[in-house]
Design an enzyme around this catalytic site. Structure first.
Site, mmCIF file in Angstrom:
data_model
loop_
_atom_site.group_PDB
_atom_site.id
_atom_site.type_symbol
_atom_site.label_atom_id
_atom_site.label_comp_id
_atom_site.label_asym_id
_atom_site.label_seq_id
_atom_site.Cartn_x
_atom_site.Cartn_y
_atom_site.Cartn_z
ATOM 1 N N SER A 188 0.866 -1.119 0.027
ATOM 2 C CA SER A 188 0.073 -0.065 0.048
ATOM 3 C C SER A 188 0.941 1.254 0.092
ATOM 4 O O SER A 188 2.054 1.101 0.219
ATOM 5 C CB SER A 188 -0.730 0.221 1.312
ATOM 6 O OG SER A 188 -1.329 1.075 1.336
ATOM 7 N N TYR A 233 -1.873 -1.201 10.386
ATOM 8 C CA TYR A 233 -1.762 -1.104 8.838
ATOM 9 C C TYR A 233 -0.501 -0.687 8.441
ATOM 10 O O TYR A 233 0.209 -1.380 7.469
ATOM 11 C CB TYR A 233 -3.147 -0.381 8.291
ATOM 12 C CG TYR A 233 -3.299 -0.616 7.148
ATOM 13 C CD1 TYR A 233 -3.925 -1.600 6.627
ATOM 14 C CD2 TYR A 233 -3.157 0.306 5.999
ATOM 15 C CE1 TYR A 233 -4.360 -2.062 4.997
ATOM 16 C CE2 TYR A 233 -3.177 0.064 4.748
ATOM 17 C CZ TYR A 233 -3.911 -1.230 4.214
ATOM 18 O OH TYR A 233 -4.107 -1.208 2.639
#
Ligand SMILES: NC(=O)c1ccc[n+]([C@@H]2O[C@H](COP(=O)([O-])OP(=O)(O)OC[C@H]3O[C@@H](n4cnc5c(N)ncnc54)[C@H](O)[C@@H]3O)[C@@H](O)[C@H]2O)c1
Length: 261
Positions: free
Chosen positions: A143, A156
């Site tokens: 990401s 995350y």
């Protein structure tokens, strides 16, 4: 279309969103795909029917990869369905947002297990066969949060930064065997994963869903449009092609300029 050399491709988290789009890209190109994700028997049948139009063999596993045993189950299901994968795409991931000082331990462990540790266990178990074959591709769907941080995403960001680091180690260790390892680092991609974040903005700011989506994407990306899941699939396919044979250890942003700032 039949490729000159069909690959056996395991794509984790391919019942939905980016993983599903990647699976379609590879299947359309004539490769054999192992579908995977949390799905009941009816969803599994619907998915297999959706892929029956393609020429390559397709398998499915619903192994929960939040544990080492679940990852081992997925490896065994994959070998049974399509043989040893020559391409591993670690895509399954979950999200949860809260300030670090309020972050539930259970969510921390779950995000680290699915978004990071599963990628390690699967690569560890599948690399020996790739090394013996003298060819392999590992693609980790990280990401932009593997490159930069945002508030409220402690677990995350930690997991995705970890995944980028893991990618580099795998690239170095396997460079002598024609095996590349790369991370794709998307910004916003239009999938179910970002829906709760859009709905939270709509609720908090009392705006409609379209306005909330524009607010979410535009707040971080100079290009205020979400990437299509197919674009990630096409990049993954490119990374398995001949022209990408020396791209390894890279973390490739697909983020509308987010990480260029
Ligand atoms: N959507 C975005 O904007 C975006 C941006 C950057 C990175 N990503 C990353 O891309 C990947 C895919 O995201 P998405 O948006 O397509 O998500 P999604 O929610 O649409 O799909 C997630 C997939 O992971 C599977 N999964 C979740 N937990 C699992 C578990 N314990 N065991 C087995 N499978 C499990 C689900 O069944 C599903 O197939 C994730 O790693 C995510 O972090 C997404």
């Amino acid at each position: 279309m039949q490729p000159s050399q069909p690959h056996t491709v395991l794509i984790t988290g391919s019942t939905s969103g980016i993983g599903l789009a990647i699976a379609h890209c590879f299947a359309r190109a004539g490769h054999q795909v192992m579908l995977h994700g949390l799905a009941d028997a009816a969803a599994e049948q619907a998915l297999l029917a959706e892929f029956s139009e393609y020429s390559g063999r397709t398998g499915f596993s619903s192994a929960d990869i939040s544990s080492e045993a679940g990852c081992a189950q997925l490896v065994s299901d994959t070998r049974e369905a399509i043989g040893n994968p020559s391409v591993l795409i670690n895509n399954a991931g979950i999200q949860f947002t809260a300030p670090a000082h309020e972050f539930p331990a259970e969510k921390w462990h779950q995000i680290l297990a699915i978004n990071l540790s599963a990628g390690f266990f699967l690569a560890r178990d599948l690399l020996p066969a790739m090394r013996n074959a003298g060819w392999g591709r590992i693609i980790n769907i990280a990401s932009v949060h593997g490159l930069v941080a945002s508030e409220h995403k402690a677990a995350y960001c930690a997991a995705k930064h970890g995944l980028v680091g893991l990618t580099k180690v795998l690239a170095l260790e396997n460079a002598d065997r024609n095996i590349t390892a790369n991370a794709i680092c998307p910004g916003w991609v239009e999938t179910p994963l970002i829906q709760p974040q859009i709905e939270a903005i709509a609720r908090e700011q009392q705006v409609d869903i379209e306005a909330a989506r524009a607010e979410l994407v535009g707040a971080k990306q100079p290009m205020a449009k979400a990437t299509s899941p197919d674009a990630i699939g096409e990049l993954a396919l490119y990374l398995c092609g001949n022209f990408a044979s020396t791209i390894t250890g890279a973390a490739l942003p697909v983020d509308g300029g987010w990480s260029a700032q």
